[in-house]
Design a protein around this motif. Sequence first.
Motif, PDB file in Angstrom:
ATOM      1  N   ARG A 143      97.804  14.835  71.327  1.00 37.32           N
ATOM      2  CA  ARG A 143      97.117  14.702  72.610  1.00 37.32           C
ATOM      3  C   ARG A 143      97.918  13.777  73.539  1.00 37.32           C
ATOM      4  O   ARG A 143      97.937  13.965  74.735  1.00 37.32           O
ATOM      5  N   ASP A 146     100.483  16.024  74.988  1.00 38.39           N
ATOM      6  CA  ASP A 146      99.871  16.912  75.979  1.00 38.39           C
ATOM      7  C   ASP A 146      99.652  16.177  77.296  1.00 38.39           C
ATOM      8  O   ASP A 146      99.857  16.722  78.378  1.00 38.39           O
ATOM      9  N   THR A 147      99.197  14.930  77.169  1.00 35.27           N
ATOM     10  CA  THR A 147      98.909  14.151  78.366  1.00 35.27           C
ATOM     11  C   THR A 147     100.163  13.974  79.214  1.00 35.27           C
ATOM     12  O   THR A 147     100.159  14.246  80.419  1.00 35.27           O
ATOM     13  N   ILE A 148     101.246  13.528  78.578  1.00 29.93           N
ATOM     14  CA  ILE A 148     102.460  13.263  79.366  1.00 29.93           C
ATOM     15  C   ILE A 148     103.047  14.562  79.890  1.00 29.93           C
ATOM     16  O   ILE A 148     103.557  14.622  81.007  1.00 29.93           O
ATOM     17  N   LEU A 149     102.927  15.641  79.084  1.00 29.65           N
ATOM     18  CA  LEU A 149     103.473  16.931  79.527  1.00 29.65           C
ATOM     19  C   LEU A 149     102.723  17.500  80.723  1.00 29.65           C
ATOM     20  O   LEU A 149     103.249  18.334  81.448  1.00 29.65           O
ATOM     21  N   SER A 150     101.474  17.051  80.922  1.00 28.69           N
ATOM     22  CA  SER A 150     100.676  17.621  82.004  1.00 28.69           C
ATOM     23  C   SER A 150     101.194  17.214  83.379  1.00 28.69           C
ATOM     24  O   SER A 150     100.874  17.848  84.370  1.00 28.69           O
ATOM     25  N   ILE A 151     101.918  16.122  83.425  1.00 30.16           N
ATOM     26  CA  ILE A 151     102.383  15.644  84.725  1.00 30.16           C
ATOM     27  C   ILE A 151     103.859  15.970  84.856  1.00 30.16           C
ATOM     28  O   ILE A 151     104.649  15.604  83.999  1.00 30.16           O
ATOM     29  N   PRO A 152     104.240  16.701  85.920  1.00 26.65           N
ATOM     30  CA  PRO A 152     105.645  17.054  86.056  1.00 26.65           C
ATOM     31  C   PRO A 152     106.529  15.798  86.052  1.00 26.65           C
ATOM     32  O   PRO A 152     106.222  14.808  86.727  1.00 26.65           O
ATOM     33  N   PHE A 155     107.572  13.830  89.218  1.00 26.72           N
ATOM     34  CA  PHE A 155     106.597  12.981  89.905  1.00 26.72           C
ATOM     35  C   PHE A 155     106.544  11.605  89.255  1.00 26.72           C
ATOM     36  O   PHE A 155     106.576  10.574  89.937  1.00 26.72           O
ATOM     37  N   LEU A 156     106.462  11.590  87.918  1.00 23.60           N
ATOM     38  CA  LEU A 156     106.461  10.317  87.210  1.00 23.60           C
ATOM     39  C   LEU A 156     107.729   9.550  87.513  1.00 23.60           C
ATOM     40  O   LEU A 156     107.724   8.348  87.748  1.00 23.60           O
ATOM     41  N   ARG A 185     107.501  18.000  69.602  1.00 25.61           N
ATOM     42  CA  ARG A 185     106.642  19.148  69.316  1.00 25.61           C
ATOM     43  C   ARG A 185     107.300  20.130  68.360  1.00 25.61           C
ATOM     44  O   ARG A 185     106.671  20.658  67.450  1.00 25.61           O
ATOM     45  N   ARG A 188     107.448  18.587  64.866  1.00 26.59           N
ATOM     46  CA  ARG A 188     106.102  18.538  64.296  1.00 26.59           C
ATOM     47  C   ARG A 188     105.725  19.903  63.724  1.00 26.59           C
ATOM     48  O   ARG A 188     105.168  20.007  62.628  1.00 26.59           O
TER      49      ARG A 188
ATOM     50  N   VAL B  15      92.572  15.304  76.867  1.00 25.85           N
ATOM     51  CA  VAL B  15      93.846  15.209  77.585  1.00 25.85           C
ATOM     52  C   VAL B  15      93.613  14.778  79.038  1.00 25.85           C
ATOM     53  O   VAL B  15      94.376  13.985  79.586  1.00 25.85           O
ATOM     54  N   LEU B  22      96.805   7.418  81.777  1.00 27.84           N
ATOM     55  CA  LEU B  22      98.225   7.288  82.092  1.00 27.84           C
ATOM     56  C   LEU B  22      98.409   6.851  83.548  1.00 27.84           C
ATOM     57  O   LEU B  22      99.182   5.931  83.847  1.00 27.84           O
ATOM     58  N   PRO B 249     103.992  22.779  85.641  1.00 28.17           N
ATOM     59  CA  PRO B 249     104.796  21.641  86.088  1.00 28.17           C
ATOM     60  C   PRO B 249     106.115  22.072  86.736  1.00 28.17           C
ATOM     61  O   PRO B 249     106.501  21.519  87.777  1.00 28.17           O
ATOM     62  N   TYR B 271     103.768  13.537  98.978  1.00 26.66           N
ATOM     63  CA  TYR B 271     104.183  12.711  97.844  1.00 26.66           C
ATOM     64  C   TYR B 271     105.502  12.009  98.152  1.00 26.66           C
ATOM     65  O   TYR B 271     105.668  10.819  97.914  1.00 26.66           O
ATOM     66  N   THR B 294      97.083  20.912  85.924  1.00 29.03           N
ATOM     67  CA  THR B 294      97.883  21.487  84.849  1.00 29.03           C
ATOM     68  C   THR B 294      97.060  21.626  83.571  1.00 29.03           C
ATOM     69  O   THR B 294      97.129  22.654  82.891  1.00 29.03           O
TER      70      THR B 294
END
Lengths: 309, 320
Positions: A143, A146-152, A155-156, A185, A188, B15, B22, B249, B271, B294
């Motif tokens: 999870r 998944d969280t970090i992958l959700s944000i392009p 942008f980060l 991934r 794993r 998530v 985050l 993404p 942005y 996403t």
Amino acid sequence: MAVQSVWEQTAPGRTPATLLPKEDEPPAKLSLRPALAVFSASRTGLLGVGLVVFILLFCFVGPLLYHTNQLAGNLSNVNLAPSAHHLLGTDSQGFDVLGRLMVAGQSSIEIGLAVAAVATSFGVIYGAISGFLGGVVDAVFMRIIDTILSIPTIFLFIYLATAFKPTIWLLIIVLSALSWLNPARLVRGEALSLRRREFVDAARVMGSPKHKLVLRHIVPNTLGTVIVNATFQVADAILILATLAFFGFGLPPPAATWGGMLSSGINYIYDGYWWEIYPTGAIIVLTVLAFNFIGDALRDALDVRLQVR
Amino acid sequence: MTSFVLRRLLQAVVVMLGVTLLVFILEHILPGNLAREILGIRASAIEVRAFDRQNGLDEPIVVQYWRYLVDLVHGNLGHSYRLNESVRSVLAQDLPKSLIIVAPALVIAVLIAVPLGIVQAVRRNTIVDHATTGASFVLYAMPSFWLGMILIIVFADKLGWFPVEAPQGTSIGAVLADPRALVLPCLTVMLVSIAFFSRYMRSAAIEALAQDYIRTARAKGLPQRLVLARHLVRNALGPVITLVGLSLPTVITAGLVSEYLFNYPGAGLAYWNAAVNQDYPVELGITLAIGLATVLGNLLADLAYAALDPRVSFGSPAGD
């Protein structure tokens, strides 16, 4: 050039069959030779290796032969067209474009390789632990990914680059921090099936501690996947770096970057100064393509099903 | 099926919480002090403390996160001190405009990439395959901003078919009133997406072609056309749904680049402007919105895939 000589031994002209171990020989445990044979049968793979060698020479040996000043601009030589004196002309600061391409490539390649190494190492261990332990640990670990992958990533990255002043080390750390997800991934997934295999059970029955099971038995068996992925990561890191620099959040001046060169070239898009736009983009494409070619050929080479054709 | 849907929903909720956490962490690792940033360096310590008290910055971090979540649920995404506008209104203004570019690009890209990947797989190792695979390889390796620059040079500067700048209207109606100006920004995102999709589509179709059911279909004498239409396309389409979810993404990044390049006033440009002006609330608000979108996209893709292919919901009991 140890790398090159290995490839030369298995030139594309030879048929892969002659390189497979003969029947009267005891079968090799880790069959690298058929892998090499498949790799060298791939024309794009060899092209990729050739391109990488060329780009490395261009960026690291080139500046020794083609001397230019990339620290102080020359405002009396601004936007000059290519000539015998400046083979690819000069940019809006009077820097020689060809020389700048070489110098800018150094940081791109260094960062790309470093990111691939750091991100892969971390990702492999993370993924191996997650897959090996399974259960709650695996669920939590996945999870997080998944969280970090959700944000392009970009942008980060732009956010972090506005908050902290980018240096080469910070770029490596941040890019690695955002790039370990894929290897994690992949590993794993492999660890999930590897942990049920007999040799792992055997090691466990013999009293091998968990960390040894992961490091000695799980991780080495995922290396094929990992190496292939690392190759793609070099390419991805170089692309992200270029994008970041293009947006103005890359290494600050006087450092030269490919993205930065395009970012200044875009101001002259209607002036016909093609030498400030096409060569830089082309070398980024070539570099990224080269690593992708190698990755694709390696994937075929390490795929056992393809070796036994 | 039900347990799969429930498990997948629960995962998505976790998530999403992760994304908020985050973003919350990102907000708090900033160097410096928010109060100083806003009140200026000449503010007295008392003023700073008053600001902290007023904005709950003196509370324990866990309480701050809880408040942040409560605010989010109420649609409060924070306040942009640079624009003196709520982040929500910035998003409400700019996100729909980004969709105008990204959504058609995504749809057209899928419509082109799916048949393209199938043709490449069926005609594997022919000239058609080599040419199109090579082209999508090059597109994939191209930085999207450079691709956009070339499109500008060729189609706007040299040929003059389309304007250089995207529509500048503030309302959606005004943007849509100038469709010609939308072509190049859209095309940039579309080409990047086609390269992304067709690569996967080709290998998915190659994999499907090697399956037993294709061999059976051929063995019973079905003509190639029907083998492809009835057996290959249907089975190869499944992964595309997942792929569209996973590609969000990448597509959104291409949208950011495209908006910047063509000066299109969507969320991507907002942005970038926020980043240049160190307007962190707007940056984080957009990041959060994209992250949540996403997660939702992936959830919908997985559910749709599971509905289409029963193997998904009944397989992998350990969960993934």
